[in-house]
Design a protein around this motif. Structure first.
Motif, PDB file in Angstrom:
ATOM      1  N   VAL A  62       0.836  -1.210   0.000  1.00 27.89           N
ATOM      2  CA  VAL A  62       0.000   0.000   0.000  1.00 27.89           C
ATOM      3  C   VAL A  62       0.871   1.261   0.000  1.00 27.89           C
ATOM      4  O   VAL A  62       0.573   2.235  -0.699  1.00 27.89           O
ATOM      5  N   LEU A  63       1.958   1.242   0.757  1.00 27.32           N
ATOM      6  CA  LEU A  63       2.867   2.391   0.755  1.00 27.32           C
ATOM      7  C   LEU A  63       3.525   2.582  -0.614  1.00 27.32           C
ATOM      8  O   LEU A  63       3.627   3.710  -1.112  1.00 27.32           O
ATOM      9  N   ALA A  64       3.963   1.482  -1.226  1.00 27.37           N
ATOM     10  CA  ALA A  64       4.574   1.585  -2.555  1.00 27.37           C
ATOM     11  C   ALA A  64       3.554   2.034  -3.595  1.00 27.37           C
ATOM     12  O   ALA A  64       3.849   2.867  -4.456  1.00 27.37           O
ATOM     13  N   GLY A  65       2.338   1.496  -3.515  1.00 27.74           N
ATOM     14  CA  GLY A  65       1.293   1.900  -4.458  1.00 27.74           C
ATOM     15  C   GLY A  65       0.887   3.351  -4.284  1.00 27.74           C
ATOM     16  O   GLY A  65       0.703   4.081  -5.261  1.00 27.74           O
ATOM     17  N   GLY A  66       0.761   3.792  -3.039  1.00 30.27           N
ATOM     18  CA  GLY A  66       0.429   5.196  -2.782  1.00 30.27           C
ATOM     19  C   GLY A  66       1.538   6.133  -3.231  1.00 30.27           C
ATOM     20  O   GLY A  66       1.285   7.200  -3.797  1.00 30.27           O
ATOM     21  N   GLY A  67       2.780   5.716  -2.996  1.00 30.38           N
ATOM     22  CA  GLY A  67       3.908   6.516  -3.479  1.00 30.38           C
ATOM     23  C   GLY A  67       3.958   6.575  -4.986  1.00 30.38           C
ATOM     24  O   GLY A  67       4.290   7.615  -5.571  1.00 30.38           O
ATOM     25  N   ALA A  68       3.629   5.467  -5.636  1.00 27.33           N
ATOM     26  CA  ALA A  68       3.613   5.440  -7.100  1.00 27.33           C
ATOM     27  C   ALA A  68       2.553   6.381  -7.654  1.00 27.33           C
ATOM     28  O   ALA A  68       2.815   7.129  -8.606  1.00 27.33           O
ATOM     29  N   VAL A  69       1.388   6.360  -7.070  1.00 28.86           N
ATOM     30  CA  VAL A  69       0.312   7.239  -7.540  1.00 28.86           C
ATOM     31  C   VAL A  69       0.679   8.704  -7.305  1.00 28.86           C
ATOM     32  O   VAL A  69       0.497   9.561  -8.184  1.00 28.86           O
ATOM     33  N   SER A  98       0.417   4.727 -16.594  1.00 33.53           N
ATOM     34  CA  SER A  98       0.645   3.322 -16.260  1.00 33.53           C
ATOM     35  C   SER A  98       1.028   3.156 -14.793  1.00 33.53           C
ATOM     36  O   SER A  98       0.637   2.180 -14.144  1.00 33.53           O
ATOM     37  N   ALA A  99       1.788   4.104 -14.271  1.00 25.79           N
ATOM     38  CA  ALA A  99       2.179   4.048 -12.859  1.00 25.79           C
ATOM     39  C   ALA A  99       0.968   4.196 -11.948  1.00 25.79           C
ATOM     40  O   ALA A  99       0.888   3.522 -10.910  1.00 25.79           O
ATOM     41  N   ILE A 100       0.035   5.049 -12.323  1.00 27.49           N
ATOM     42  CA  ILE A 100      -1.188   5.198 -11.528  1.00 27.49           C
ATOM     43  C   ILE A 100      -1.969   3.891 -11.525  1.00 27.49           C
ATOM     44  O   ILE A 100      -2.450   3.434 -10.485  1.00 27.49           O
ATOM     45  N   ALA A 101      -2.068   3.265 -12.696  1.00 27.99           N
ATOM     46  CA  ALA A 101      -2.806   1.995 -12.786  1.00 27.99           C
ATOM     47  C   ALA A 101      -2.102   0.890 -12.003  1.00 27.99           C
ATOM     48  O   ALA A 101      -2.751   0.143 -11.256  1.00 27.99           O
ATOM     49  N   CYS A 102      -0.794   0.780 -12.136  1.00 27.30           N
ATOM     50  CA  CYS A 102      -0.050  -0.276 -11.431  1.00 27.30           C
ATOM     51  C   CYS A 102      -0.060  -0.054  -9.927  1.00 27.30           C
ATOM     52  O   CYS A 102      -0.260  -1.001  -9.153  1.00 27.30           O
ATOM     53  N   GLY A 103       0.159   1.169  -9.486  1.00 28.45           N
ATOM     54  CA  GLY A 103       0.170   1.449  -8.050  1.00 28.45           C
ATOM     55  C   GLY A 103      -1.174   1.214  -7.403  1.00 28.45           C
ATOM     56  O   GLY A 103      -1.270   0.604  -6.329  1.00 28.45           O
TER      57      GLY A 103
END
Length: 123
Positions: A62-69, A98-103
């Motif tokens: 969740v931290l990595a995904g939030g950081g990516a977004v 793509s980063a928003i979708a992946c995160g």
């Protein structure tokens, strides 16, 4: 150099090559990392003693995904504001999307896998 008609002067235009946004690249890497960590959540979530480990990996995902977004949104802002005359023009809007979708999907998959693992462990 282009000669200005009617004068002995020339006009020089500075051509700045567009570069790919580093924020967009970093955001995509973090988004892919979030998806990879969510696979660990799935693996540990359905094992016998794994809900605690799955929970720790869920926090990481969740931290990595939030950081990516967040980084992707900043990259899109950087790309949108660039391109003024004499300044560096950034590209990489597709990478940021793509980063928003992946995160987002990595964080969502890990939360869903943790929830499903906890439900299956208690029943």
């Amino acid at each position: 150099m282009d000669v200005v008609s009617g004068t002995p002067f020339g006009l020089v235009q500075l051509r700045v090559v567009p570069i790919t946004s580093g924020l967009a690249i970093g955001a995509l890497i973090a988004g892919i990392g979030s998806i990879l960590v969510s696979i660990l959540v799935i693996c540990f979530g359905f094992s016998s003693g794994g809900p605690w480990v799955a929970g720790a990996f869920t926090v990481l995902s969740v931290l990595a995904g939030g950081g990516a977004v967040t980084a992707a949104l900043l990259a899109m802002r950087q790309i949108r504001r660039s391109g003024e005359p004499g300044r560096v023009r950034f590209t990489g809007r597709g990478l940021a999307i793509s980063a928003i979708a992946c995160g987002g999907s990595g964080a969502g998959i890990s939360l869903l896998a943790l929830l499903l693992g906890l439900v299956l462990q208690t029943s």
